[in-house]
Design an enzyme around this catalytic site. Structure first.
Site, PDB file in Angstrom:
ATOM      1  N   THR A   1      22.312 -61.722 -50.437  1.00  0.00           N
ATOM      2  CA  THR A   1      22.271 -63.154 -50.713  1.00  0.00           C
ATOM      3  C   THR A   1      20.822 -63.595 -50.773  1.00  0.00           C
ATOM      4  O   THR A   1      19.930 -62.928 -50.266  1.00  0.00           O
ATOM      5  CB  THR A   1      23.012 -63.944 -49.627  1.00  0.00           C
ATOM      6  OG1 THR A   1      22.358 -63.723 -48.369  1.00  0.00           O
ATOM      7  CG2 THR A   1      24.466 -63.506 -49.522  1.00  0.00           C
TER       8      THR A   1
ATOM      9  N   GLU B   1      29.501 -62.823 -51.866  1.00  0.00           N
ATOM     10  CA  GLU B   1      30.483 -62.305 -50.918  1.00  0.00           C
ATOM     11  C   GLU B   1      31.879 -62.126 -51.513  1.00  0.00           C
ATOM     12  O   GLU B   1      32.742 -61.517 -50.870  1.00  0.00           O
ATOM     13  CB  GLU B   1      30.571 -63.230 -49.701  1.00  0.00           C
ATOM     14  CG  GLU B   1      29.341 -63.217 -48.821  1.00  0.00           C
ATOM     15  CD  GLU B   1      28.261 -64.216 -49.207  1.00  0.00           C
ATOM     16  OE1 GLU B   1      27.408 -64.534 -48.357  1.00  0.00           O
ATOM     17  OE2 GLU B   1      28.264 -64.672 -50.377  1.00  0.00           O
TER      18      GLU B   1
ATOM     19  N   LYS C   1      27.085 -87.832 -45.656  1.00  0.00           N
ATOM     20  CA  LYS C   1      27.965 -88.500 -44.702  1.00  0.00           C
ATOM     21  C   LYS C   1      27.407 -89.894 -44.437  1.00  0.00           C
ATOM     22  O   LYS C   1      26.452 -90.066 -43.681  1.00  0.00           O
ATOM     23  CB  LYS C   1      28.086 -87.675 -43.428  1.00  0.00           C
ATOM     24  CG  LYS C   1      28.722 -86.309 -43.687  1.00  0.00           C
ATOM     25  CD  LYS C   1      28.771 -85.420 -42.466  1.00  0.00           C
ATOM     26  CE  LYS C   1      29.397 -84.078 -42.797  1.00  0.00           C
ATOM     27  NZ  LYS C   1      29.400 -83.151 -41.651  1.00  0.00           N
TER      28      LYS C   1
END
Length: 539
Positions: free
Chosen positions: A185, A329, A437
């Site tokens: 990654t 993945e 948020k």
């Protein structure tokens, strides 16, 4: 009681064996690093891959050894993958766009013994070589006539090295669950992590992802994998193309709009795949030049969410956009946006709505969305949840890690926030770390970015959360204007206002010359968040 079927381990060499035997004359066209276009076929790739495996055995490479590649998409890189795995070793792809210290860390963590590399990366590797004690030889993917002087240890040109083997060799036998490929990654947070694919996982991933509702390649296709082979297993195209008998057109190092268009048009490419930033560059070139793209039928777009405006631009040219999602993945394809009967027959706008989703998974991948408490969320198309996946093509852990990376009940946490509708279409709304948020409610940065990309003057857009004294976080829109265009805050907000709830509207717009990207072409949100964290006056 066991079945009475033949024991035929799913090893990667089966794919190139099949292609050579049943599609041997199918063209493999590459733009070489040296410049000229090179032409070969599956039969020749097969012969040379056998010779490569034989030559690696003479170098002392044994099953389980890691052999690194730092190379563009060319016929030689394809040969290297099949030859390395045919020798029982593990191909270990390296992204040259990573920071040099990251590349050195990855190579030392993998303990790769040899490296195949393109001419483009000699200077980079010469600087790194003193930090790479495990690498005994560098094999430069070129011929003797173009091999430069280099200080790389044991350096040899590929063609001379390969000519020392005659190809009278049998693939190394082994278990189908043996390791075949190692891809790290990008490591935007923490150290990079190695995903270790098996022969079995790669073969069944290729089979599953070539189903008609997935990629659906055939022997009549001419496939251009623009996504580099060092990005997440090359999106499995180096395996899917041979099993289907599709011709390959490999772009080499030239990924600009003009180079891609000229090669696609000259070679009759029907299918291609890459991240959105590549296609934005191609479309800008097409708009500026009026160059044709007459043979292309389908384009797969993944790596990050595909803006609606990008999809619409391709569809107007008669090119069908297939939106996909996945990660290193997941081998990497996790979902593809095919068309189920439940959603067929939509008008143009309804079809674009569908194409904004990432679709549904192939057989071998299961998915669910859960809350922070681990409870599964409903598939109603509106409820957000943390996306988890499982299956035989999904990793259970990372190379040399002390423990598995799964939840207690066996699911892999993707780090994405998504919805799933009643027809099973998954829609990524954000990365867990990127969702905004605000006042206890979630705002999707991806949806705002895609809508902003629909503004006629915007070339690229990113939305990040900036700290706010009242609402905790509020969206900030960062945009790059198209060449020769100007874009204003008021025009952008007016463009967004009819399309989102009022409280979703960004509190401000920042116009920049360039947005930072990761080594895989994704927007580097971490850097933008750092830059604009205190934009609304909260430290």
């Amino acid at each position: 009681m066991l079945g009475l079927m033949q024991d035929w381990p799913l090893r990667l060499h089966r794919l190139i064996d099949h292609a050579a035997r049943h599609h041997g004359a199918r063209p493999i066209v590459s733009r070489s690093v040296e410049g000229p276009v090179h032409r070969t076929d599956y039969a020749a790739i097969h012969r040379r891959s056998l010779a490569l495996a034989q030559r690696l055995a003479r170098e002392g490479v044994k099953p389980g050894d890691r052999v690194a590649t730092m190379a563009w998409n060319t016929w030689r890189h394809i040969e290297a993958w099949y030859g390395i795995t045919g020798a029982g070793a593990i191909y270990h792809t390296l992204n040259p766009r990573l920071f040099p210290d990251q590349i050195a860390w990855i190579l030392n963590h993998a303990e790769s013994r040899l490296m195949f590399c393109d001419l483009s990366f000699l200077k980079l590797l010469e600087g790194l070589a003193p930090k790479l004690p495990h690498i005994l030889r560098f094999i430069v993917l070129t011929g003797p006539e173009t091999m430069p002087e280099t200080s790389l240890p044991g350096a040899v040109d590929y063609e001379s090295w390969l000519a020392e083997a005659d190809g009278d060799f049998e693939w190394v036998a082994g278990e189908e669950n043996a390791a075949a490929g190692l891809c790290y990654t990008s490591g935007t947070t923490g150290e990079p992590k190695g995903v270790l694919y098996s022969h079995r996982s790669n073969v069944i991933h290729a089979l599953a992802c070539n189903a008609p509702d997935m990629l659906g390649l055939s022997a009549t296709d001419r496939v251009m994998p623009v996504v580099p082979m060092f990005h997440a297993n090359g999106w499995c195209l180096p395996f899917i193309a041979p099993l289907s008998g599709a011709s390959l057109v490999l772009p080499g190092p030239k990924l600009d709009g003009e180079s891609l268009q000229s090669l696609m048009q000259a070679e009759g490419v029907t299918f291609t795949a890459a991240v959105p930033t590549v296609w934005l560059g191609l479309l800008q070139y097409l708009e500026a030049s009026s160059a044709p793209l007459s043979t292309l039928k389908r384009v797969v777009i993944g790596g990050s969410a595909c803006p609606r405006a990008l999809t619409a631009a391709f569809e107007r040219r008669g090119v069908h956009v297939v939106h996909a999602w996945g990660m290193t993945e997941t081998s990497p394809i996790g979902t593809i946006c095919g068309v189920k009967p439940e959603v067929a027959g939509r008008d143009a706008e309804g079809t674009l709505d569908l194409q904004e989703t990432q679709g549904f998974p192939p057989f071998t991948v299961d998915m669910r969305i859960v809350g922070d408490d681990g409870a599964e969320k409903p598939w109603d198309g509106t409820t957000f949840g943390n996306l988890q996946v499982r299956g035989p093509t999904v990793t259970r852990g990372y190379f040399k890690a002390e423990r598995d990376a799964l939840t207690p009940d066996g699911w892999f946490e993707t780090g994405d926030v998504a919805t799933i509708d009643p027809a099973g279409y998954m829609h990524i709304t954000d990365r867990t770390k990127d969702v905004i948020k605000s006042g206890g409610e979630w705002i999707s940065s991806i949806e705002l970015e895609n809508l902003a990309m629909g503004h006629p003057d915007v070339a690229e857009a990113a939305v990040v959360a900036a700290r706010h004294p009242k609402w905790d976080e509020r969206p900030l829109l960062v945009v790059v204007p198209k060449a020769g265009r100007e874009v204003s805050r008021d025009s952008l907000l007016a463009h967004l206002a009819p399309q989102v709830a009022k409280w979703w509207l960004p509190d401000d717009v920042v116009v920049v010359a360039e947005i930072p990207h990761t080594a895989t072409g994704k927007i580097l949100k971490t850097k933008l968040r750092e830059q604009f964290a205190g934009y609304f006056g909260v430290p």
